[in-house]
Design a protein around this motif. Sequence first.
Motif, PDB file in Angstrom:
ATOM      1  N   LEU A 154      14.773 125.137 -57.611  1.00  7.56           N
ATOM      2  CA  LEU A 154      14.520 124.425 -56.361  1.00  7.56           C
ATOM      3  C   LEU A 154      13.047 124.048 -56.225  1.00  7.56           C
ATOM      4  N   VAL A 155      12.174 125.016 -56.485  1.00  8.87           N
ATOM      5  CA  VAL A 155      10.741 124.783 -56.308  1.00  8.87           C
ATOM      6  C   VAL A 155      10.214 123.775 -57.326  1.00  8.87           C
ATOM      7  N   THR A 156      10.561 123.961 -58.608  1.00  9.99           N
ATOM      8  CA  THR A 156      10.021 123.063 -59.626  1.00  9.99           C
ATOM      9  C   THR A 156      10.581 121.649 -59.485  1.00  9.99           C
ATOM     10  N   ALA A 157      11.841 121.527 -59.057  1.00  9.85           N
ATOM     11  CA  ALA A 157      12.398 120.191 -58.834  1.00  9.85           C
ATOM     12  C   ALA A 157      11.691 119.498 -57.675  1.00  9.85           C
ATOM     13  N   ALA A 158      11.467 120.236 -56.604  1.00  4.70           N
ATOM     14  CA  ALA A 158      10.781 119.655 -55.446  1.00  4.70           C
ATOM     15  C   ALA A 158       9.342 119.273 -55.775  1.00  4.70           C
ATOM     16  N   ALA A 159       8.737 119.998 -56.726  1.00  5.34           N
ATOM     17  CA  ALA A 159       7.346 119.732 -57.097  1.00  5.34           C
ATOM     18  C   ALA A 159       7.224 118.736 -58.247  1.00  5.34           C
TER      19      ALA A 159
END
Length: 401
Positions: A154-159
Amino acid sequence: MTKLTRRRWIAAAGAAAAAAAVREERASAAPPDAPPLPPPLKPDVFRDRQAKLRAAAKARGLDALFVTPSTNLAYATGLSMWRSERLTALLLLTDGPAVLITPAFEESNVTRDATVDEVKTWREDEDAVAIAAKLLSRKSVGIEGSTAYSTASLVTAAASAKADDAGDLFDALRSVKSAEELALMKEAGRRTVTAIGATHDRMRRGMTERDVSNLLEEEFRRLGVSGGGLVQFGPSAALPHGGPGDRALAKGDAVLIDCGGRVRGYTSDVTRTVSFGPPSDEFRKVYAIVDRAQNAGIAALGAGKTGEEVDRAARKVIEDAGYGDFFTHRLGHGIGMDGHEHPYLVKTNRKPLVPGNTVTVEPGIYLPGKFGVRIEDYYAVSEKGLRSLSVRPQELVVLKG
């Protein structure tokens, strides 16, 4: 009631208990006459660890490390807390600050315990992932090995960030212990050996394995630490991953206790096998073989030796005695903040040991339907030899049955 097996105990000690170690020690009501705990590690220790993690990450081509609540978060910051659906994470930037993201209501807790440069809080109606993503935007991010895939993705996709597994960076640093860490581990070993001996003194015929397990936990509490483990009588001691059940203690039983306690987040792991009442000739014979195997493993342990070589030295003693098929696990494992960590004393490990490595040496022979014998102690490898972190028994202990 779920049966406590060695595997479940290790998982609990190494994950849940380790993740809550600091708060658990603070919250536990130690008896007034309990020996005082050593002082906690100083903030400079965690700043030094962060510097080493940054350097290792940068050498890998990473721009940041992403660490959720775990033993590795405790290692890097001193913060031990449970992982939950609410995001708490360390963002350790290789050319920037150590930023801790956490719910606003946790701010007082984390600022009390964590050594970081900055704390960013989020309210319940805010998107914590977006806050983390803003700091990691288009960066190459190393993900701490135990972090949930769903959280990391979730975090890496959003970033729009590139993710890589950074678990080995933590393993490499944590496997080499400092003098401060070794002192805590030795104290944990001292209290563990004391707790086992006190438990032996309180054992009586007819007690169940669960009864004695409860006594063991009481003795750890008397010593001012949380601890416990496995208690196995007679034939159940032949189960390497067995645990306390309802078997009642009888005269002549082998009694195997495998346990550990925690001191300032550092654990011990010690196994003692004794006889409750006069042992059989076969038990004496098997105990003597395991004792020789442990001595052989200890003699082989040292800087430059591989885990495979040390395992082979102890295993050969048992194989030469005709019991090779009954030694069914590796010789040992690394130990520190987790009960099991790198390095491992096992056939396939050809990596040389280095000063600062801490490992258990725990040969065993398990005869189904009869009994099992395991002797376990743990040691630190140094440039000048070995440092014992627990006091190994000099002979078979026979309790009054």
